[in-house]
Motif scaffolding. Sequence first.
Motif, mmCIF file in Angstrom:
data_model
loop_
_atom_site.group_PDB
_atom_site.id
_atom_site.type_symbol
_atom_site.label_atom_id
_atom_site.label_comp_id
_atom_site.label_asym_id
_atom_site.label_seq_id
_atom_site.Cartn_x
_atom_site.Cartn_y
_atom_site.Cartn_z
ATOM 1 N N ASP A 177 0.854 -1.079 -0.035
ATOM 2 C CA ASP A 177 0.140 0.033 0.078
ATOM 3 C C ASP A 177 0.856 1.307 0.052
ATOM 4 O O ASP A 177 0.432 2.405 -0.230
ATOM 5 N N ARG A 178 2.045 0.972 0.536
ATOM 6 C CA ARG A 178 2.838 2.360 0.384
ATOM 7 C C ARG A 178 3.869 2.372 -0.786
ATOM 8 O O ARG A 178 5.024 3.249 -0.726
ATOM 9 N N HIS A 237 6.341 3.916 12.709
ATOM 10 C CA HIS A 237 5.704 4.561 11.684
ATOM 11 C C HIS A 237 4.788 3.496 10.961
ATOM 12 O O HIS A 237 3.706 3.845 10.016
ATOM 13 N N LEU A 238 4.969 2.261 11.317
ATOM 14 C CA LEU A 238 4.303 1.298 10.488
ATOM 15 C C LEU A 238 3.088 0.626 11.653
ATOM 16 O O LEU A 238 2.540 -0.119 11.183
#
Length: 387
Positions: A208-209, A342-343
């Motif tokens: 998705d990133r 951040h994940l």
Amino acid sequence: MTGGSDFLQLDGSRVRRGERTTWLAARLRAAIADGTLPLGARLPATRVLAVELGFSRGTVSEAYRRLADEGLIEARAGAGSTVAARPGGPPPAAAGRAGSSRAITTPTGSPVEAGGGPGRPSVIDLAAGLPDLASFPRAAWLRAERSVLATASARQLGYGPPQGVPELREQLAAWLGRSRGVVAAPDRIVVTSGVSGALSLLAQVLRDRGVDAVALEDPGAEGNRTVLGQWLPRLPPVAVDEHGLDTAALARSGAGAVLVTPAHQYPTGVVLSPARRRSLLAWAASRDGLVIEDDYDAEYRYDRAPVRAVQPLSPQTVAYTASVSKTLAPGLRLGWLVPPDHLREPLVRLRWASDLGSPVLPQLTLARLLAEGVLERHLRAMRARHR
């Protein structure tokens, strides 16, 4: 024997003989972490420090070796040992040594028939990937489960947090810190359905990133390749040699993430060398990449003391994952993931959307076993049995 040294004001006079290596390694590691020993600082010669502390030279040498295996210090002929990296700090650039060895991909988990498809090498089953399941601590598990059922509140029997119940995450944070050196506060841990569940979550979030490729060790575990291949179009192989993953080849692969087994590579058993550890983290820092550390069976080393995890060297570029599949039983489907900050939120959201999280009762039971030291005692017995 004085038991004391001017170096870091170390005083080992009250440390029991069998605990000296672990104590000294921990003190040096802490001094590196807090900056008391900065990058480039030179450590005393092993002979000198041994005399000052009243320890054997072998004890000091073993403590230095453990830190070198972790990539924290570097020993050079004629120059002694110097601090090479700091836990959690930015990794210094280091060039990986190129390696050209290639081997066929090998599986872990369930047996697979030999014979790959077109363009794929044959698959050879080297191991079933299972611990001695006859030794599963049934009585201890049953006692813990009964205790949980007798004391669990009505709230605890409802839907659990998708990140995992707090009781288990608190116990895992302590266990991972003391057994593997992992930097993991309870709120950073995500309970998963084993390592496969963790890899599935990571693959979807990475996709998705915009990450379309995760590099894999070659040879490596076919099960991991199968899981990641469900979500990602490219899984470039990177050769493993006597120093571990070839980080120079990794840099050429174009991958945005890499899955490694640094403490005990599967299936070769090689340990990722200190220089390769530093090079791996430098690769991740240089391209905002992610290192996925599969710590699948570090508890079962017989040729040396277990090498600590890579994650504490750079918690914001390493996603650490492991499970009870090799220590208790894969049928429990319990594992954990310590991702970079951040994940974490997208991973927890995805876990909720997938299945609302792991079953609560097994989590609470495992938390009880960890709190009572049952898992550690079981591991000691299993090491002897597997040997």
